[in-house]
Structures are given as C-alpha cells and as structure tokens.
Design an enzyme around this catalytic site. Structure first.
Site, mmCIF file in Angstrom:
data_model
loop_
_atom_site.group_PDB
_atom_site.id
_atom_site.type_symbol
_atom_site.label_atom_id
_atom_site.label_comp_id
_atom_site.label_asym_id
_atom_site.label_seq_id
_atom_site.Cartn_x
_atom_site.Cartn_y
_atom_site.Cartn_z
ATOM 1 N N CYS A 214 47.033 34.102 31.846
ATOM 2 C CA CYS A 214 47.604 33.536 30.632
ATOM 3 C C CYS A 214 48.948 34.199 30.313
ATOM 4 C CB CYS A 214 46.723 33.708 29.394
ATOM 5 S SG CYS A 214 45.047 33.115 29.612
ATOM 6 N N ARG B 111 51.527 31.964 35.019
ATOM 7 C CA ARG B 111 50.369 32.790 34.694
ATOM 8 C C ARG B 111 49.118 31.970 34.369
ATOM 9 N NH1 ARG B 111 51.883 37.941 33.772
ATOM 10 N NH2 ARG B 111 49.914 38.328 32.745
ATOM 11 N N TRP C 226 45.028 30.247 31.357
ATOM 12 C CA TRP C 226 44.206 30.188 32.565
ATOM 13 C C TRP C 226 42.829 30.596 32.080
ATOM 14 C CZ3 TRP C 226 41.085 33.500 35.423
ATOM 15 C CH2 TRP C 226 40.774 33.079 36.716
ATOM 16 N N ASN D 52 45.717 37.331 26.147
ATOM 17 C CA ASN D 52 45.658 37.321 27.608
ATOM 18 C C ASN D 52 44.729 38.446 28.027
ATOM 19 O OD1 ASN D 52 46.228 37.466 30.390
ATOM 20 N ND2 ASN D 52 47.987 38.820 30.013
ATOM 21 N N GLY D 53 43.693 38.134 28.818
ATOM 22 C CA GLY D 53 42.766 39.182 29.260
ATOM 23 C C GLY D 53 41.344 38.816 28.895
ATOM 24 N N GLU E 227 45.031 34.912 56.636
ATOM 25 C CA GLU E 227 46.081 34.468 55.726
ATOM 26 C C GLU E 227 46.346 32.960 55.891
ATOM 27 O OE1 GLU E 227 47.595 35.164 53.197
ATOM 28 O OE2 GLU E 227 49.604 34.295 53.218
ATOM 29 N N LYS F 171 45.938 30.318 52.866
ATOM 30 C CA LYS F 171 47.059 29.464 52.466
ATOM 31 C C LYS F 171 46.628 28.003 52.468
ATOM 32 C CE LYS F 171 49.384 31.552 51.290
ATOM 33 N NZ LYS F 171 49.826 32.843 50.875
ATOM 34 N N GLU G 255 43.953 27.204 49.604
ATOM 35 C CA GLU G 255 44.439 27.210 48.209
ATOM 36 C C GLU G 255 45.380 26.042 47.932
ATOM 37 O OE1 GLU G 255 46.850 30.504 46.739
ATOM 38 O OE2 GLU G 255 47.646 30.839 48.736
ATOM 39 N N HIS H 165 29.820 35.758 68.110
ATOM 40 C CA HIS H 165 28.750 36.463 67.388
ATOM 41 C C HIS H 165 28.222 35.650 66.202
ATOM 42 C CE1 HIS H 165 29.240 40.060 69.775
ATOM 43 N NE2 HIS H 165 30.560 39.954 69.609
ATOM 44 N N LYS I 245 49.544 32.593 39.253
ATOM 45 C CA LYS I 245 50.335 33.467 40.121
ATOM 46 C C LYS I 245 49.971 34.934 39.951
ATOM 47 C CE LYS I 245 53.729 34.242 42.993
ATOM 48 N NZ LYS I 245 53.415 33.940 44.401
HETATM 49 O O1 M6R Z 1 50.628 39.876 42.858
HETATM 50 P P1 M6R Z 1 49.631 40.330 43.880
HETATM 51 O O2 M6R Z 1 50.236 40.531 45.233
HETATM 52 O O3 M6R Z 1 48.842 41.514 43.438
HETATM 53 O O4 M6R Z 1 48.614 39.116 44.010
HETATM 54 C C1 M6R Z 1 47.453 39.222 44.791
HETATM 55 C C2 M6R Z 1 46.838 37.867 45.052
HETATM 56 O O5 M6R Z 1 46.423 37.285 43.857
HETATM 57 C C3 M6R Z 1 47.825 36.932 45.745
HETATM 58 O O6 M6R Z 1 48.287 37.507 46.936
HETATM 59 C C4 M6R Z 1 47.192 35.569 46.078
HETATM 60 O O7 M6R Z 1 46.113 35.721 46.958
HETATM 61 C C5 M6R Z 1 48.263 34.674 46.679
HETATM 62 N N1 M6R Z 1 49.053 34.086 45.654
HETATM 63 C C6 M6R Z 1 47.742 33.651 47.594
HETATM 64 O O8 M6R Z 1 48.767 32.912 48.187
#
Ligand code: M6R
Length: 611
Positions: free
Chosen positions: A2, A27, A77, A101-102, A480, A484, A487, A503, A606
């Site tokens: 948020c 956010r 959020w 926020n939190g 990764e 990607k 998400e 395995h 983000k």
């Molecule tokens: O800001 P940060 O690097 O701490 O964020 C960690 C994850 O939330 C972040 O890397 C997230 O997995 C990515 N946005 C995915 O693409």
C-alpha cells in the site's frame, strides 16, 4: 504494501495527493481513496480498481473542492479484507480518518475490546481499529495528538499510518518498520511512503526512524522517537527523477526496462570499478574472515540472484555461502557462529522479510551488507555497508534490470573477496574488469534476437504448464524464468535443476509439455543434453536457449535460440547475466500475447512491505 500520502497547507490538496498516489501505485493497485477536510467536515472519495478510477471520480468533484488544503490518500494492496469499497482506505470513525500501510498484528484482540464498548465495525480490515481507538481516545483526552500517541502505544505490528481529524488542519503520522518520509514544502508539508513519490513537490525530506511518530501542520513538523522524546531528524536534499514515469515509446515499462539494460548496467559497472585492476568493494567492511561463511538473504527474484551469487562466491573465493529466503531466516533460530557476514539483496530496499532478516542478523552479531537499488531505503539505512545497483527506478512489477544489476554486483563481490582471500590474482581481476566492461554491449546483441523470442512465445502461449531447466549457475535462472512467466502470464511454470528431473519432476512430462532449457558451454553441457534427451523421449517439447558454441551438440533439437558466445574464459561465468535476457523476453512476450496486465500483474505489488 500500500502507498500512503498526506498533504497539509497546499490548496487543491486532493489533486496533489492524487499525483503522489500515481507515483505510489507500484505499491498496490486494487483500490484507492482520499479523505479531506472542507469547512471542518470530513469527506471521502473512494474507488475500486486502479487509480484512474479514483481520478475520474475526483474530476467530477474537482471544481467544488479546489479550496481544500488538507488531504490524506491511499492506494491499496489488500491484506485483511476483500477488495470492496467498504475496505478501501481512508477508513473513518466519527471525525477521524486513517490511511495505513502494513499489518496491525493485535487487531483481533483490539477488535474484541472495542466490540465490548459497543463499537460497530464496518470493514473487515485490520486498519479499522486505529480510527476507532482514536475517536474513543479523543473523547477522553480532547486532544488529537495525545489520542494518536495512545493508539501508537496500543497497536503492534509493522505499519505506517497517517490520520486526520475534523477539528484542526494537522496530520499525525507514525512508522513502525513500514517506510514513511516527510517532505518539507514552502508553507506546506507532506508525507509519503517513499521519497521519490513526493520529490516533485519538495526539495528536502526527512526519513522517519523506526518507532518515530510526528505531527505536522502547514509550517511545523514535530517528531518524537519511540521513547516519546522530541527529536530532530536529518533533512536530506532529494532530486526529482520523474523520468521513470516515461515509457520512452515502449508499450510497457517492463519492455522499456528490459531494453534499457545495456545503458543502465553501464552505471552499475562504472560504480563498481575503481581502476583497471581493482573494484570498489571493501571485504573489510563486510567482515570477511578466514574460516567464516556468508549468509545471503533475499526474496523472489533477488533470492534467485543470491543463489547465483553462491555459485560465484564459492567458486572464486572458497568462502562458504548459505543462501536463505528472508521470510524463513528470521523465524528459524539459525546457527550463526560460522558466519561473519550477512548480505541482503533487495531492489526496493523495503521488503519487510529481508529487512527483518537483516535485523535478526544484527542481533546475531553478523556484519550486514545490502545490495539495493534505492539509496536511503530502510534496508540501506540500517545496513552496515551498502552497494547500490544504480539502474534507476524500476516501475514494472517484474524485476528485470534490477536482477541483472544484482548479478553484476554479486559477481564483482565474488572476485573481490577472491582477491582478498588470495584465490584470485590481480591479473585475473584485471581480465575480469576488461570483460565486465564488454557486458552491456553484448547484452544489446542478445536483445537484438527479440523476434526469435516472440516466435517462441507464440509457440507456448496456450500451454497450461511449462517447465524450465538449467544446471549449475543456470539452475537459478530456470527458477527465475519460471517465476517471471507465472507472475506475468499466469501460466503455471516451474523451474528445476536439470539433473534433478529424474528424481521426481520427470513424472510431469506428457506429450507436448513445453520445456525451456538454458544451456551454456560450461563443461556440463553433455550431461544437460542427456537430461533433454530423457525429456524428449517422454514426449516433452524442448525449447533450447544455448550459446553458439554448443551448436554441433544440439543439432537434434528443432526449437532453439542461439545466443552469441562470449570470450572463452568468461562465457560460462557470465552466462546467468546473458540468459536473463531470454528469460525476461520469453515471459514478456507470452504475457503480451495473452493480453495480461504486464506492468501491474494481478495480486502483486512492486514493494512487499508486509510479512
Ligand atoms: O525489492 P526486493 O528485491 O526486495 O523484492 C523482492 C521480491 O518481491 C521481488 O524480487 C519479486 O519477486 C519480483 N518483483 C518478481 O519479478
């Protein structure tokens, strides 16, 4: 997560608050709202969905509320309570409005206590306890500030909140772990969840420390620490950098951020190189010691960067590295005697899991070092030593340029610790630096294969499941790549170490299942190719991303994209940086084909500032 904002003393405060919320939309973006005072009357505007929905509602009312000079706002959020209008902030109780926020961790207990006092709850948020506590306390104290302090003493958790009431033009703010910044304007003051978001309106900001609370009106800011002592906090000049809100002709921020990597990584590399044979990294500050290891904590994409870092640091310096998810480290009573340092990696510098893991490491007497993109972020300010990635704001929710820049920093750390440990000679480091400088240009060559990744994306866009495989330093790239893809496109995808398939995961393979493998010429390619044969034998449809050098060994694979080979000695070492581009482009193009919301995928944000 948020985003929160508060403005006092500026005419058309709602419009200014909306502008700040636009910068904070990263956010959270499931709903948004404003609360403002007009003739001592508290009003709200709220809307579900992205900020544009709120903006449309505001524009209808704008003419009549131009004289408003105090407002708070929120972009949400959801943590507690569904995405419905009732749960959208600001949340009110009588003449008080709050944005938060939190998470208020003891909200259940407080709810029970308040219900016993006949308080009626209208939302299912944890936040609602704050305005109720406040109005009850105001009845007793008749003083907004005192009432707010009593609330701060009562609530527990990680939070930042801003509150206003209908009697005076003042904003109360408090911060516990979640970020909050105060901006000092000319005859007005402002608060926001980050400095960048308010940088259009102020030149100076004050970062609140953990546990701080403050009261501001249009000319005054009074700050108190967690011991209730009035304190002065440092004022910091900030530069507005709103260029990041420009897509530069690309369709999405993510696309722009993928393609700008060759340019911005020049900054990362430039900041790391001290001279032709040395790096700007200081192992003494990290407390690197013989016979002691390093723990690296991070989340999401940053965690996968950490996994690659382990391969590199152990290879070049022989220092043992333990890589952990931040969210696990904090709660598992880690044995710490054999470690002298914790490296945390966080693009935003605000991920609460990583911040808390770092605090845990401090308690365990480890030196802490941060790799972050955001100077003055909470993690940066609390770390003993920081290295910045310098790639500029990343707006797309999916990490792209932050990942490649983290990799470059980690590889440079591995080389420098290797030198410090006498495992790497100055000549080798010199050679590394020469080659590192060639990386941005080399990435441009890989980016020019864009069309091939569009074709690959078209071939897999309708799949329900997709597997990613890699070995060695490319195993984390498989993870990764899968993250990607899931998400952005919402296709179920998983990454595996190629050698691990037999395995268990091999059971998933059925006729036509797409399997994307990252392959480099690292001496293990024969083994990886055998793993591919095993997958093909069971009906898997393989898509191989490999460097040119393997061309003769992979002629039997129809679907492949060949990326150029780099200088012999460094080709496999740098391969995770190179393979990041295909991983990003595949996910981007699949999502684009499927028409999903690329820059703001569903359910995500983000910066993850809740546990
Ligand atoms: O800001 P940060 O690097 O701490 O964020 C960690 C994850 O939330 C972040 O890397 C997230 O997995 C990515 N946005 C995915 O693409």
């Amino acid at each position: 997560m948020c985003g929160i904002v508060g403005i006092v003393g500026k005419l058309n405060a709602c419009k200014s608050a909306l502008n700040v919320l636009k910068n904070l939309e990263y956010r959270g973006y499931d709903s948004a709202g404003l609360a403002f005072l007009q003739k001592n009357h508290l009003n709200t505007i709220k809307a579900l969905g992205k900020l544009n929905e709120l903006k449309s509602k505001f524009e209808i009312l704008e003419e009549g509320i131009k004289d408003v000079s105090i407002a708070i706002g929120h972009t949400r959020w959801a943590t507690h309570g569904k995405v419905i209008l009732e749960n959208t902030h600001p949340i009110l109780s009588k003449n008080v409005a709050v944005v938060h926020n939190g998470i208020i961790e003891n909200h259940d207990q407080i709810r029970l206590e308040l219900k016993e006092k006949d308080v009626i709850f209208e939302t299912t948020t944890d936040t609602e306890v704050i305005p109720h506590l406040l109005s009850i306390s105001m009845k007793n104290t008749q003083n907004f500030f005192d009432a707010c302090v009593s609330v701060v003493n009562k609530i527990e958790g990680a939070y930042a909140f801003a509150a206003i009431h209908s009697l005076n033009e003042e904003i109360f703010v408090a911060r516990q772990t979640s970020p909050l910044v105060i901006g000092i304007g000319n005859e007005y003051n402002i608060v926001g969840s980050d400095a960048q978001s308010i940088s259009q309106m102020v030149d100076e900001v004050i970062y609140l420390n953990d546990g701080d609370y403050a009261i501001l009106n249009k000319t005054q800011i009074q700050i108190y620490d967690s011991d209730n002592k009035k304190v002065e906090r440092e004022k910091i000049n900030i530069q507005s950098n709103l260029n990041f809100l420009n897509k530069d002709g690309f369709k999405h921020f993510m696309e722009k951020e993928i393609h700008e990597q060759p340019n911005v990584l020049i900054n990362t590399i430039g900041s790391l190189i001290r001279d032709e044979n040395d790096l700007n990294i200081f192992p003494e500050k990290m407390n690197i010691q013989k016979n002691c290891g390093i723990t690296i904590c991070a989340a999401g994409t940053s965690y996968y960067a950490a996994m690659v870092g382990k391969y590199w640091i152990e290879k070049f310096s022989s220092i043992p590295v333990n890589v952990e998810l931040s969210s696990e480290y904090r709660y598992r009573s880690p044995a710490s005697e054999m470690y002298s340092c914790m490296i945390v990696i966080s693009q935003s510098g605000e991920s609460i899991d990583t911040l808390m893991a770092m605090r845990e490491a401090k308690k365990l007497n480890l030196k802490t070092m941060a790799i972050t993109n955001v100077e003055h972020s909470s993690i940066d300010r609390e770390a003993d030593y920081s290295i910045y990635t310098h790639v500029g704001p990343e707006v797309g929710v999916a990490s792209t340029k932050s990942f490649t820049s983290q990799l470059i920093v980690l590889l440079s750390i591995a080389m420098k610790i290797g030198m410090y440990n006498k495992k790497i000679t100055t000549e080798k480091c010199q050679d590394f630096i020469q080659n590192l400088k060639l990386v941005p240009n080399f990435l441009s060559k890989i980016l020019s294969l864009n069309k091939e990744f569009i074709n690959l994306a078209q071939a897999i866009k309708n799949s329900r499941n997709i597997l990613y495989l890699g070995r060695g330093v490319l195993y984390p790239l498989a993870l990764e790549g899968a993250l990607k893809l899931k998400e952005l496109s919402y296709i179920h995808s998983e990454g595996f170490a190629a050698g691990e398939m037999k395995h268990g995961p091999i059971a998933l393979i059925e006729e036509g299942l797409p399997i994307i493998m990252f392959l480099t010429s690292d001496g293990m390619e024969e083994k990886s190719i055998s793993n591919l044969q095993e997958a093909i034998a069971r009906g898997g449809k393989v898509f191989l991303i490999s460097d040119q050098k393997n061309i003769n060994k992979i002629s039997f694979i129809d679907n492949k994209v060949l990326i150029p080979s780099f200088q012999e000695t460094w080709n496999d070492v740098f391969s995770p940086i190179f393979m990041s581009i295909p991983a990003q482009l595949i996910a981007y193009h699949v999502a684009r084909e499927r028409g999903t919301d690329i820059d703001q995928p569903r359910n995500l944000a983000k910066s993850v500032t809740v546990e």
